[in-house]
Design a protein around this motif. Structure first.
Motif, mmCIF file in Angstrom:
data_model
loop_
_atom_site.group_PDB
_atom_site.id
_atom_site.type_symbol
_atom_site.label_atom_id
_atom_site.label_comp_id
_atom_site.label_asym_id
_atom_site.label_seq_id
_atom_site.Cartn_x
_atom_site.Cartn_y
_atom_site.Cartn_z
ATOM 1 N N GLN A 209 -3.031 -4.489 -3.100
ATOM 2 C CA GLN A 209 -3.750 -4.677 -1.835
ATOM 3 C C GLN A 209 -4.792 -3.588 -1.645
ATOM 4 O OE1 GLN A 209 -0.939 -5.117 1.404
ATOM 5 N NE2 GLN A 209 0.324 -6.463 0.170
ATOM 6 N N TYR A 210 -5.744 -3.882 -0.775
ATOM 7 C CA TYR A 210 -6.795 -2.938 -0.411
ATOM 8 C C TYR A 210 -6.727 -2.643 1.083
ATOM 9 C CZ TYR A 210 -9.115 -3.920 -4.893
ATOM 10 O OH TYR A 210 -9.422 -4.056 -6.228
ATOM 11 N N PHE A 211 -7.092 -1.426 1.425
ATOM 12 C CA PHE A 211 -7.250 -1.034 2.827
ATOM 13 C C PHE A 211 -8.589 -0.332 2.954
ATOM 14 C CE2 PHE A 211 -2.718 -1.408 2.270
ATOM 15 C CZ PHE A 211 -2.305 -2.032 3.434
ATOM 16 N N PHE A 212 -9.488 -0.912 3.751
ATOM 17 C CA PHE A 212 -10.845 -0.394 3.847
ATOM 18 C C PHE A 212 -10.994 0.529 5.047
ATOM 19 C CE2 PHE A 212 -11.213 -4.803 2.111
ATOM 20 C CZ PHE A 212 -11.386 -4.416 0.801
ATOM 21 N N GLY A 213 -12.034 1.366 5.001
ATOM 22 C CA GLY A 213 -12.318 2.263 6.117
ATOM 23 C C GLY A 213 -11.654 3.613 5.956
ATOM 24 N N VAL A 214 -11.465 4.305 7.091
ATOM 25 C CA VAL A 214 -10.922 5.664 7.071
ATOM 26 C C VAL A 214 -9.693 5.810 7.951
ATOM 27 C CG1 VAL A 214 -13.167 6.690 6.554
ATOM 28 C CG2 VAL A 214 -12.485 6.372 8.935
ATOM 29 N N SER A 215 -9.220 4.711 8.536
ATOM 30 C CA SER A 215 -8.039 4.760 9.398
ATOM 31 C C SER A 215 -7.236 3.480 9.183
ATOM 32 C CB SER A 215 -8.454 4.894 10.873
ATOM 33 O OG SER A 215 -7.336 4.890 11.718
ATOM 34 N N TRP A 216 -5.917 3.640 9.007
ATOM 35 C CA TRP A 216 -5.087 2.492 8.675
ATOM 36 C C TRP A 216 -3.779 2.561 9.448
ATOM 37 C CZ3 TRP A 216 -6.686 6.295 5.268
ATOM 38 C CH2 TRP A 216 -7.888 6.031 4.604
ATOM 39 N N PRO A 217 -3.323 1.437 10.017
ATOM 40 C CA PRO A 217 -2.050 1.433 10.749
ATOM 41 C C PRO A 217 -0.885 1.739 9.818
ATOM 42 C CG PRO A 217 -3.343 -0.558 11.219
ATOM 43 C CD PRO A 217 -4.004 0.123 10.068
ATOM 44 N N CYS A 245 4.130 -12.766 7.742
ATOM 45 C CA CYS A 245 2.808 -12.136 7.844
ATOM 46 C C CYS A 245 2.093 -12.254 6.513
ATOM 47 C CB CYS A 245 2.933 -10.669 8.241
ATOM 48 S SG CYS A 245 3.554 -10.416 9.909
ATOM 49 N N GLY A 246 0.868 -12.643 6.566
ATOM 50 C CA GLY A 246 0.072 -12.773 5.352
ATOM 51 C C GLY A 246 -0.948 -11.663 5.248
ATOM 52 N N TYR A 247 -1.232 -11.239 4.022
ATOM 53 C CA TYR A 247 -2.243 -10.217 3.777
ATOM 54 C C TYR A 247 -3.607 -10.865 3.738
ATOM 55 C CZ TYR A 247 -5.084 -6.827 1.250
ATOM 56 O OH TYR A 247 -6.092 -5.985 0.865
ATOM 57 N N ASP A 248 -4.530 -10.365 4.560
ATOM 58 C CA ASP A 248 -5.892 -10.900 4.628
ATOM 59 C C ASP A 248 -6.803 -9.997 3.804
ATOM 60 O OD1 ASP A 248 -8.333 -11.954 5.175
ATOM 61 O OD2 ASP A 248 -8.207 -11.761 7.358
ATOM 62 N N PRO A 249 -7.242 -10.420 2.621
ATOM 63 C CA PRO A 249 -8.062 -9.552 1.779
ATOM 64 C C PRO A 249 -9.441 -9.269 2.353
ATOM 65 C CG PRO A 249 -7.898 -11.750 0.821
ATOM 66 C CD PRO A 249 -6.951 -11.714 1.979
#
Length: 286
Positions: A209-217, A245-249
């Motif tokens: 998975q990817y997490f974009f940006g500089v802040s993540w829950p 819950c589904g992962y939204d790429p």
């Protein structure tokens, strides 16, 4: 005294001849400072970004892609290592940037520390955190300095258990290409232009998975690590949450999957109904 007054220039800041000489002198000093300061400001103004910035720097999502776990890097102590040795059969949380970055990387690292501080999973025990420099000129000394600074700022994030790596262009390029991380060196700014985000990698070396940006829950990071662990982390409740819950790429986040939720509820209803009918039959026979 008169002779001294005749020799005194009218623009002198303490001229006793001209009324308000002190105030005028202060204004002249401010004016000179402004004149001297403006060229420095003009010289330090950053040039505009290149028009093709979005094409040259960013993230290409490559879910399921193989990561070169055997690519060789140096850790903060200068010892050779690779991602396979660091993983120890655990999922990886990977970030790329560089230690001397004057802008974005500090924000990314602090965002990572803040998010991981809110997890009930621990780096080094449940998963591994890896930061890889994209600048081949950086050294283990740069990695140690960054790690020490971040550890002082976030004592609860277990930063000493993170892995800060440096490497040669071949190893850096292979890893960046595998996870779809695009970057380039801007000669005008003397900086690297690059994206910001995290990549969750399975113990077997696949992009999960990817997490974009500089802040993540923290909750999203936890679900990503549980999912990437393939059963190595989490509880039955985590499994149910991942089913619903589904992962939204496109956003790098988890969201409620209505279709999955209805399927889970439907199966649960059928099982409950079958159990109730079986109980009724058994009671009638008794």
């Amino acid at each position: 005294m008169r002779a001294a007054r005749r020799r005194c220039a009218p623009w002198h800041p303490h001229c006793p001849v001209v009324p308000g000489g002190r105030a005028r002198g202060a204004l002249l000093r401010v004016a000179w400072l402004f004149i001297l300061w403006m060229p420095a400001v003009w010289a330090t103004r950053a040039p505009p970004p290149p028009p093709d910035l979005a094409q040259r720097a960013g993230f290409d999502q490559r879910l399921g892609a193989r990561v070169p776990l055997d690519a060789r890097f140096l850790d903060a102590d200068g010892k050779p290592t690779d991602l396979r040795a660091l993983a120890h059969g655990k999922p990886l949380l990977l970030a790329l940037g560089y230690y001397r970055c004057p802008n974005l990387c500090d924000v990314v690292l602090n965002g990572m520390a803040h998010s991981l501080d809110g997890l009930d999973l621990q780096p080094g025990r449940d998963f591994e955190v890896v930061f890889v420099s994209i600048d081949p000129s950086e050294t283990p000394a740069d990695a140690r300095h960054t790690q020490a600074m971040l550890a002082r700022s976030h004592p609860q994030a277990d930063v000493p258990r993170w892995h800060f790596l440096s490497g040669d262009p071949a190893a850096i390029g292979a890893l960046a290409r595998a996870v779809g991380f695009r970057y380039f060196y801007d000669e005008r700014l003397h900086q690297y232009a690059h994206a910001a985000g995290l990549v969750a990698i399975t113990p077997g070396g696949k992009v999960a998975q990817y997490f974009f940006g500089v802040s993540w829950p923290p909750t999203s990071l936890r679900l990503a690590l549980v999912d990437a662990s393939h059963g190595g982390l989490g509880s039955m409740i985590d499994r149910l949450v991942l089913l619903c819950c589904g992962y939204d790429p496109t956003t790098g986040r988890y969201s409620l999957a209505i279709g999955r939720t209805m399927q889970v509820l439907g199966v649960a209803f059928v099982l409950a109904l079958a159990g109730w009918l079986a109980w009724l039959k058994a009671r009638a026979r008794a």
